[in-house]
Scaffold this motif. Structure first.
Motif, PDB file in Angstrom:
ATOM      1  N   PRO A   1       0.932  -1.216  -0.033  1.00 42.56           N
ATOM      2  CA  PRO A   1       0.180  -0.084  -0.215  1.00 42.56           C
ATOM      3  C   PRO A   1       0.896   1.266  -0.024  1.00 42.56           C
ATOM      4  O   PRO A   1       1.947   1.088   0.538  1.00 42.56           O
ATOM      5  CB  PRO A   1      -0.830   0.054   1.278  1.00 42.56           C
ATOM      6  N   ARG A   2       0.199   2.092  -0.633  1.00 38.32           N
ATOM      7  CA  ARG A   2       1.013   3.644  -0.719  1.00 38.32           C
ATOM      8  C   ARG A   2       1.271   3.943   0.742  1.00 38.32           C
ATOM      9  O   ARG A   2       0.027   4.256   1.338  1.00 38.32           O
ATOM     10  CB  ARG A   2       0.410   4.620  -1.756  1.00 38.32           C
ATOM     11  N   ARG A   3       2.238   4.777   1.023  1.00 36.82           N
ATOM     12  CA  ARG A   3       2.196   5.081   2.589  1.00 36.82           C
ATOM     13  C   ARG A   3       2.118   6.811   2.456  1.00 36.82           C
ATOM     14  O   ARG A   3       2.984   7.323   1.623  1.00 36.82           O
ATOM     15  CB  ARG A   3       3.740   4.677   3.133  1.00 36.82           C
ATOM     16  N   ARG A   4       1.313   7.382   3.063  1.00 35.95           N
ATOM     17  CA  ARG A   4       1.322   8.821   2.999  1.00 35.95           C
ATOM     18  C   ARG A   4       2.149   9.586   4.103  1.00 35.95           C
ATOM     19  O   ARG A   4       2.482   8.935   5.070  1.00 35.95           O
ATOM     20  CB  ARG A   4      -0.098   9.225   3.574  1.00 35.95           C
ATOM     21  N   ALA A   5       2.721  10.771   3.681  1.00 36.16           N
ATOM     22  CA  ALA A   5       3.450  11.321   4.576  1.00 36.16           C
ATOM     23  C   ALA A   5       2.734  12.094   5.577  1.00 36.16           C
ATOM     24  O   ALA A   5       1.339  12.335   5.695  1.00 36.16           O
ATOM     25  CB  ALA A   5       3.976  12.429   3.879  1.00 36.16           C
ATOM     26  N   SER A   6       3.408  12.354   6.829  1.00 38.92           N
ATOM     27  CA  SER A   6       2.436  12.652   8.006  1.00 38.92           C
ATOM     28  C   SER A   6       2.156  14.208   7.759  1.00 38.92           C
ATOM     29  O   SER A   6       2.960  14.911   6.790  1.00 38.92           O
ATOM     30  CB  SER A   6       3.259  12.801   9.213  1.00 38.92           C
ATOM     31  N   LEU A   7       1.013  14.941   8.214  1.00 41.41           N
ATOM     32  CA  LEU A   7       0.659  16.186   8.160  1.00 41.41           C
ATOM     33  C   LEU A   7       1.836  17.038   8.497  1.00 41.41           C
ATOM     34  O   LEU A   7       1.998  18.079   8.017  1.00 41.41           O
ATOM     35  CB  LEU A   7      -0.474  16.197   8.861  1.00 41.41           C
TER      36      LEU A   7
ATOM     37  N   LEU B   1       5.038  16.593   8.274  1.00 40.82           N
ATOM     38  CA  LEU B   1       6.096  16.783   7.062  1.00 40.82           C
ATOM     39  C   LEU B   1       5.491  17.496   6.069  1.00 40.82           C
ATOM     40  O   LEU B   1       6.235  18.439   5.345  1.00 40.82           O
ATOM     41  CB  LEU B   1       6.379  15.290   6.733  1.00 40.82           C
ATOM     42  N   LEU B   2       4.145  17.185   5.593  1.00 40.51           N
ATOM     43  CA  LEU B   2       3.589  18.017   4.473  1.00 40.51           C
ATOM     44  C   LEU B   2       3.455  19.529   4.499  1.00 40.51           C
ATOM     45  O   LEU B   2       3.971  20.346   3.739  1.00 40.51           O
ATOM     46  CB  LEU B   2       2.075  17.539   4.360  1.00 40.51           C
ATOM     47  N   ARG B   3       3.276  19.860   5.701  1.00 41.85           N
ATOM     48  CA  ARG B   3       3.192  21.378   6.156  1.00 41.85           C
ATOM     49  C   ARG B   3       4.596  21.906   6.186  1.00 41.85           C
ATOM     50  O   ARG B   3       4.722  23.042   6.087  1.00 41.85           O
ATOM     51  CB  ARG B   3       2.567  21.632   7.600  1.00 41.85           C
ATOM     52  N   ALA B   4       5.789  21.121   6.733  1.00 49.23           N
ATOM     53  CA  ALA B   4       7.008  21.758   6.691  1.00 49.23           C
ATOM     54  C   ALA B   4       7.422  21.961   5.206  1.00 49.23           C
ATOM     55  O   ALA B   4       8.073  22.813   4.950  1.00 49.23           O
ATOM     56  CB  ALA B   4       7.857  20.647   7.252  1.00 49.23           C
ATOM     57  N   GLU B   5       7.076  20.912   4.180  1.00 53.64           N
ATOM     58  CA  GLU B   5       7.309  21.045   3.055  1.00 53.64           C
ATOM     59  C   GLU B   5       6.669  22.221   2.312  1.00 53.64           C
ATOM     60  O   GLU B   5       7.156  23.131   1.607  1.00 53.64           O
ATOM     61  CB  GLU B   5       7.344  19.958   2.264  1.00 53.64           C
TER      62      GLU B   5
ATOM     63  N   VAL C   1      -0.809  22.407   1.152  1.00 51.88           N
ATOM     64  CA  VAL C   1      -0.360  21.218   1.321  1.00 51.88           C
ATOM     65  C   VAL C   1      -1.812  20.311   0.780  1.00 51.88           C
ATOM     66  O   VAL C   1      -1.688  19.667  -0.092  1.00 51.88           O
ATOM     67  CB  VAL C   1      -0.858  20.772   2.822  1.00 51.88           C
ATOM     68  N   VAL C   2      -2.900  21.039   0.672  1.00 47.89           N
ATOM     69  CA  VAL C   2      -4.209  20.357  -0.166  1.00 47.89           C
ATOM     70  C   VAL C   2      -3.845  20.518  -1.461  1.00 47.89           C
ATOM     71  O   VAL C   2      -4.008  19.613  -2.096  1.00 47.89           O
ATOM     72  CB  VAL C   2      -5.319  21.528   0.035  1.00 47.89           C
ATOM     73  N   PHE C   3      -3.348  21.555  -2.161  1.00 45.43           N
ATOM     74  CA  PHE C   3      -2.921  21.603  -3.496  1.00 45.43           C
ATOM     75  C   PHE C   3      -1.926  20.575  -4.045  1.00 45.43           C
ATOM     76  O   PHE C   3      -2.074  19.909  -4.693  1.00 45.43           O
ATOM     77  CB  PHE C   3      -2.173  22.963  -4.037  1.00 45.43           C
TER      78      PHE C   3
ATOM     79  N   LEU D   1      -1.579  17.771  -2.164  1.00 46.75           N
ATOM     80  CA  LEU D   1      -2.140  16.303  -2.277  1.00 46.75           C
ATOM     81  C   LEU D   1      -3.180  16.192  -3.456  1.00 46.75           C
ATOM     82  O   LEU D   1      -3.407  15.100  -4.172  1.00 46.75           O
ATOM     83  CB  LEU D   1      -2.927  16.259  -0.855  1.00 46.75           C
ATOM     84  N   ARG D   2      -3.804  17.323  -3.695  1.00 49.55           N
ATOM     85  CA  ARG D   2      -4.761  17.222  -5.123  1.00 49.55           C
ATOM     86  C   ARG D   2      -3.632  17.102  -6.455  1.00 49.55           C
ATOM     87  O   ARG D   2      -4.121  16.041  -7.295  1.00 49.55           O
ATOM     88  CB  ARG D   2      -5.248  18.560  -5.179  1.00 49.55           C
ATOM     89  N   ALA D   3      -2.542  17.688  -6.494  1.00 46.83           N
ATOM     90  CA  ALA D   3      -1.505  17.238  -7.534  1.00 46.83           C
ATOM     91  C   ALA D   3      -1.207  15.759  -7.588  1.00 46.83           C
ATOM     92  O   ALA D   3      -0.947  15.210  -8.571  1.00 46.83           O
ATOM     93  CB  ALA D   3      -0.615  18.155  -7.275  1.00 46.83           C
ATOM     94  N   GLU D   4      -0.742  15.261  -6.454  1.00 42.98           N
ATOM     95  CA  GLU D   4      -0.612  13.832  -6.485  1.00 42.98           C
ATOM     96  C   GLU D   4      -1.708  12.926  -6.742  1.00 42.98           C
ATOM     97  O   GLU D   4      -1.420  12.098  -7.850  1.00 42.98           O
ATOM     98  CB  GLU D   4      -0.302  13.306  -4.819  1.00 42.98           C
ATOM     99  N   ASN D   5      -2.820  13.287  -6.452  1.00 44.16           N
ATOM    100  CA  ASN D   5      -3.918  12.667  -6.986  1.00 44.16           C
ATOM    101  C   ASN D   5      -4.395  12.652  -8.407  1.00 44.16           C
ATOM    102  O   ASN D   5      -4.565  11.709  -9.234  1.00 44.16           O
ATOM    103  CB  ASN D   5      -5.300  13.274  -6.313  1.00 44.16           C
ATOM    104  N   ILE D   6      -3.997  13.889  -9.051  1.00 47.18           N
ATOM    105  CA  ILE D   6      -4.184  14.235 -10.429  1.00 47.18           C
ATOM    106  C   ILE D   6      -2.899  13.081 -11.227  1.00 47.18           C
ATOM    107  O   ILE D   6      -3.158  12.628 -12.132  1.00 47.18           O
ATOM    108  CB  ILE D   6      -3.938  15.774 -10.718  1.00 47.18           C
ATOM    109  N   ALA D   7      -1.767  13.225 -10.724  1.00 49.00           N
ATOM    110  CA  ALA D   7      -0.860  12.525 -11.250  1.00 49.00           C
ATOM    111  C   ALA D   7      -1.101  10.933 -11.292  1.00 49.00           C
ATOM    112  O   ALA D   7      -0.637  10.258 -12.160  1.00 49.00           O
ATOM    113  CB  ALA D   7       0.734  12.840 -10.484  1.00 49.00           C
ATOM    114  N   GLU D   8      -1.486  10.467 -10.161  1.00 48.67           N
ATOM    115  CA  GLU D   8      -2.053   8.932 -10.057  1.00 48.67           C
ATOM    116  C   GLU D   8      -3.017   8.623 -11.095  1.00 48.67           C
ATOM    117  O   GLU D   8      -3.468   7.670 -11.314  1.00 48.67           O
ATOM    118  CB  GLU D   8      -2.432   8.888  -8.607  1.00 48.67           C
ATOM    119  N   ASN D   9      -3.948   9.819 -11.584  1.00 44.19           N
ATOM    120  CA  ASN D   9      -4.923   9.533 -12.407  1.00 44.19           C
ATOM    121  C   ASN D   9      -4.501   9.912 -13.949  1.00 44.19           C
ATOM    122  O   ASN D   9      -5.342  10.152 -14.596  1.00 44.19           O
ATOM    123  CB  ASN D   9      -6.294  10.482 -12.022  1.00 44.19           C
ATOM    124  N   GLY D  10      -3.294   9.476 -14.195  1.00 50.16           N
ATOM    125  CA  GLY D  10      -2.589   9.701 -15.281  1.00 50.16           C
ATOM    126  C   GLY D  10      -2.505  11.399 -15.846  1.00 50.16           C
ATOM    127  O   GLY D  10      -2.440  11.535 -17.161  1.00 50.16           O
TER     128      GLY D  10
END
Length: 115
Positions: free
Chosen positions: A8-14, A16-20, A53-55, A57-66
């Motif tokens: 399963p794909r492992r998500r980063a902690s919130l 870490l995402l906020r720090a990035e 952070v939401v953007f 995560l949204r970009a990750e989802n778009i990339a996963e959807n081709g």
């Protein structure tokens, strides 16, 4: 060893995402300051750390959807799922979903194309 497709794909902690996102935001601010822009003119137009952070995560989802750009209903479902996966981001998600006539150029509001 397990196949990558089976694990399963492992998500980063919130945190870490906020720090990035905070790092990315500081770079954006520094670049605009170096180019001579007045912070009073651009600071309110920048996304918050949580919105960024939401953007991401949204970009990750778009990339996963081709890479297919989401329509309005899929955009809503993706952002709603982000709020469910990361409850502290709920306020940022609803801010991004709420205003269809936003003045911020970067906003993720999906507009219907006039084709």
């Amino acid at each position: 060893m397990a196949n990558d497709e089976q694990t399963p794909r492992r998500r980063a902690s919130l945190e870490l995402l906020r720090a990035e996102a905070a790092d990315e935001l500081s770079v954006l601010i520094a670049e605009r300051l170096r180019s001579g822009e007045d912070p009073w003119d651009f600071m309110e137009d920048l996304p918050s750390v949580d919105e960024l952070v939401v953007f991401m995560l949204r970009a990750e989802n778009i990339a996963e959807n081709g890479g297919a750009r989401p329509n309005a209903s899929r955009h809503y479902r993706v952002l709603r799922q982000i709020a469910l996966d990361y409850p502290p981001l709920t306020a940022a998600v609803w801010r991004l979903l709420g205003d269809a006539n936003t003045h911020r150029r970067w906003d993720a509001t999906v507009r219907v194309d006039a084709n």
